[in-house]
Design an enzyme around this catalytic site. Structure first.
Site, PDB file in Angstrom:
ATOM      1  CG  HIS A   1    -112.628  16.369  73.645  1.00 50.98           C
ATOM      2  ND1 HIS A   1    -112.750  16.616  74.997  1.00 50.98           N
ATOM      3  CD2 HIS A   1    -113.540  15.397  73.368  1.00 50.98           C
ATOM      4  CE1 HIS A   1    -113.693  15.847  75.509  1.00 50.98           C
ATOM      5  NE2 HIS A   1    -114.183  15.089  74.545  1.00 50.98           N
TER       6      HIS A   1
ATOM      7  CD  GLU B   1    -116.406  17.122  72.886  1.00 49.37           C
ATOM      8  OE1 GLU B   1    -117.164  16.394  72.219  1.00 49.37           O
ATOM      9  OE2 GLU B   1    -116.402  17.107  74.136  1.00 49.37           O
ATOM     10  CD  GLU B   2    -116.793  16.636  77.596  1.00 47.84           C
ATOM     11  OE1 GLU B   2    -117.960  16.735  77.170  1.00 47.84           O
ATOM     12  OE2 GLU B   2    -116.226  15.543  77.739  1.00 47.84           O
TER      13      GLU B   2
END
Length: 735
Positions: A376, A423-424
């Protein structure tokens, strides 16, 4: 012309001896001709035969570039780039342009997803109800001559994504690392958490689990801090040094994160999102607010310095020794109060565009079989370690593959390079893409190879994978020198770990959708120890930190890229996919023992599970024998027959992992469909073998009812059926 000018040809008369001699000479001439012809044919084939893939693999290992890895990382980390921002769109374009410059076909797939940003935050403390408030600045400080000081102004204020909005003023209770055992201890001390603000420290579990546990205990809000004991290094208070002088987190450093307890776009659970302007089904904000996946209470992350300030203002009983801080810290007390925290958080949840970037290297013989590598791109701040050390390594791999292409290489199977977004927040980019392409991936994906963070610092290769990849990881790691000890290989350091290879499970990073939702064999790896990376998710995760402490020479990046890329090449180029399910079966034997030992005297039978694992071991052994026989018969089968046989074995090897999934998913967690490996329902990042059985054991031990024991037996049968299905796929014959 007259007849005298033309000589009359006379028959040549030979004696029997001369005839025999002539016949021998003819045979010798004929044999000589055949030898010459065969030599010419062989030479032609040698000159024009394809170069063995192993030659290209060896070349791949020699052309790594730490200069390239360093340059990519510097470019990617010039600005903070949270998902949904202009800076992250620029990072996406950088990755796309870098891949496109290598002549790989690229594309960008956008999705409109729900992201969460802070609109307002405040936190203050008073010595008691009605007394003056002292406000915390909630700012991570730059340092003198910080080259990123100007860019730091773009960093989003410290917060937890998807935190509930609200204001709470209440006494504080200290809950150590915030897991369920800590709340049980508080209850045993007579401390009531209901309506209070919980103070907990990072260490054991992730923030979303900590806030869920606080809510379950009745807390009105939560504050989570980075304790100097765990993040600021050794030594007494006042003598510690921190970044930029050492790797350790400065006193004002804050670890941010997400509180959403699910994977993918929160508005499209269990189905894919869509691009802006397109119509797709979404949950409303009202539906989301009532969801168990949302934290339900306001929460804030704070620095170690702020956490210590709160600790000093607390009363109540003294916390036990294991709850205390490090050398020089104040005495920690559990409360409640008399300190009162006043916390306000207002969030801005909004639909924003994210972008996944792809490059495709099409396979020559099997273009419909995919080896997928991914990382990511989005970061909470600058992201030099998490995630762009992985991005830099992935781009460096792509450069090497481009060089191989220029020398004539082309993979047998298609390689897809993926740069995920958001993604985070909740593994959103990879999850939406996997959900959208689930059926195609389910029938075509060989493996997913993820690297979130390529380098933490020293400590050696740290892989985690589904077990059929274990042998391949070991073989590849033997081919790459250890950058910290070039007289040894990555394998030598890795094998000293116990275990040398752990398992992929849970929601730790982008492998989750591939393993948990589809059942694709997967791995994730990094170099170094997480404990060497105390600036995780903070302002200080920048290029300076990496250059000084993570990988000064960028040789760890290159080593990680080498083993990552070599595994991808073997999966893409080997005629028979290098999976070994014998190790999978052996792993399940041990895992089932651990699970059963956790339920001594339980009124259930584990026999169905043990029987199914024996079947798996038998099927895995037999397909290994088939593989070896086919490899030994390389020249004994005609081309068509061999092609069909290879395809048959490869399909069985590819599809066996899918058989471990169940369409209904785990009880209470339908998105998690893998019956063998998943996260614990107590820890979204933890790994459990046979997670459905483990959860059912915990529930049955707690309730001790006939129904709870019946449900446990049901989960044992579900696990056994999944293993039996995998055995049937490997066996390849209908019952």
């Amino acid at each position: 012309m007259s007849g005298r000018g033309k000589q009359q040809q006379q028959p040549l008369l030979l004696s029997p001896a001369h005839a025999a001699a002539g016949s021998g000479m003819g045979r010798r001439r004929h044999l000589t001709f055949l030898v010459v012809a065969m030599t010419l044919v062989a030479s032609y084939h040698l000159l024009h035969a394809p170069i063995p893939s192993s030659r290209y693999h060896a070349l791949f290992l020699t052309i790594g570039s730490n200069t390239s890895a360093s340059a990519h990382l510097r470019a990617l980390t010039l600005r903070p780039h949270v998902a949904g921002t202009e800076a992250n769109a620029a990072a996406a374009e950088y990755v796309r342009a870098a891949l496109s410059s290598l002549s790989f076909p690229t594309r960008v797939t956008p999705y409109s997803v729900l992201l969460s940003y802070p609109a307002h935050r405040s936190l203050s403390i008073s010595a008691g109800p009605g007394l003056p408030n002292n406000f915390f600045p909630l700012v991570q400080e730059t340092y003198p001559d910080d080259p990123y000081a100007a860019a730091a102004a773009e960093v989003i204020p410290t917060y937890f994504a998807y935190s509930a909005s609200g204001s709470v003023a209440a006494e504080v209770v200290y809950a150590n690392y915030g897991d369920k055992r800590d709340y049980a201890y508080l209850a045993s001390r007579g401390v009531d958490v209901a309506g209070k603000v919980v103070l907990a420290r990072y260490g054991d579990i992730h923030c979303e689990d900590m806030v869920r546990n606080a809510r379950a205990a009745g807390a009105a809000a939560a504050v989570i801090y980075t304790d100097a004991k765990d993040f600021s290094g050794p030594g007494a208070k006042g003598k510690r040094k921190w970044f930029p002088d050492t790797r350790w987190l400065p006193p004002s450093g804050v670890q941010v994160g997400t509180l959403y307890y699910g994977n993918g776009d929160p508005t499209t659970p269990m189905w894919p999102s869509c691009a802006a302007g397109e119509d797709c089904e979404r949950l409303s904000m009202e539906e989301l607010d009532g969801s168990e996946a949302m934290p339900g209470i306001p929460a804030l992350p704070v620095s170690g310095r702020d956490g210590e300030t709160i600790q000093k203002a607390m009363g109540g009983g003294v916390a036990p020794p294991e709850w205390q801080g490090g050398e020089g810290a104040p005495v920690y007390r559990i409360g409640p109060g008399p300190a009162v925290l006043n916390l306000t958080y207002i969030g801005n949840e909004t639909l924003a565009t994210i972008e996944n970037v792809f490059a495709v290297i099409e396979g020559r013989e099997e273009p419909d079989r995919y080896v997928i590598i991914g990382n990511h791109r989005d970061a909470w701040t600058f992201g030099a370690v998490d995630p762009n050390s992985g991005t830099a390594a992935m781009l460096e791999i792509a450069e090497r593959l481009s060089k191989l292409e220029k020398k004539g290489w082309r993979p047998r199977r298609t390689i897809i390079v993926c740069s995920w977004d958001a993604e985070e927040f909740a593994l959103i980019g990879s999850t939406e893409w996997a959900e959208e392409n689930m059926d195609i991936l389910g029938s075509r994906a060989i493996a997913y190879l993820n690297v979130d963070i390529s380098v933490f610092g020293p400590g050696g290769l740290m892989p985690r994978a589904t077990p059929q990849l274990d042998e391949l990881i070991k073989e590849a790691s033997r081919m790459v020198p250890d950058p910290d000890d070039p007289s040894h290989t990555l394998y030598d350091a890795m094998i000293r770990n116990n275990p040398p290879i752990t398992r992929v499970a849970g929601a730790g990073t982008d492998f989750a959708a591939f393993v948990q939702y589809i059942g694709v064999p997967s791995l994730d790896m990094s170099y170094g120890l997480f404990s060497e990376y105390p600036v995780y998710h903070s302002l200080y995760d920048d290029y300076v930190w990496m250059e000084r402490f993570g990988d000064p020479l960028f040789h760890r990046h290159v080593a990680l890229a080498s083993v990552w890329g070599l595994i991808a090449l073997r999966l893409a180029d080997d005629e028979i996919i290098p999976f070994n399910y014998v190790s999978y079966a052996s792993e399940l034997v041990e895992s089932s023992k651990v699970v059963e030992d956790g339920c001594p005297g339980c009124p259930v039978s584990f026999t169905p599970l043990h029987k199914s694992i024996k079947q798996l071991k038998k099927a895995a052994t037999e397909i290994q024998i088939e593989k070896k026989m086919l490899q030994a018969e390389k020249w004994g089968l005609n081309t068509k027959e061999r092609t069909l046989k290879v395809r048959d074995i490869n399909d069985r090897l590819m599809m066996a992992e899918r058989a471990f999934t169940n369409r209904e998913g785990l009880a209470g967690r339908p998105w998690y469909k893998h019956m063998i490996y998943a996260s614990s329902d107590q820890d979204d990042w933890g790994t459990k073998a046979f997670p459905g059985i483990v959860s059912a054991i915990a529930n049955a031990n707690k309730l001790n009812t006939s129904e709870s024991w019946r449900l446990l037996q049901h989960e044992i049968y579900r696990g056994a059926r999944a293993v039996s299905k995998a055995s049937a796929v490997l066996d390849g014959r209908l019952t």
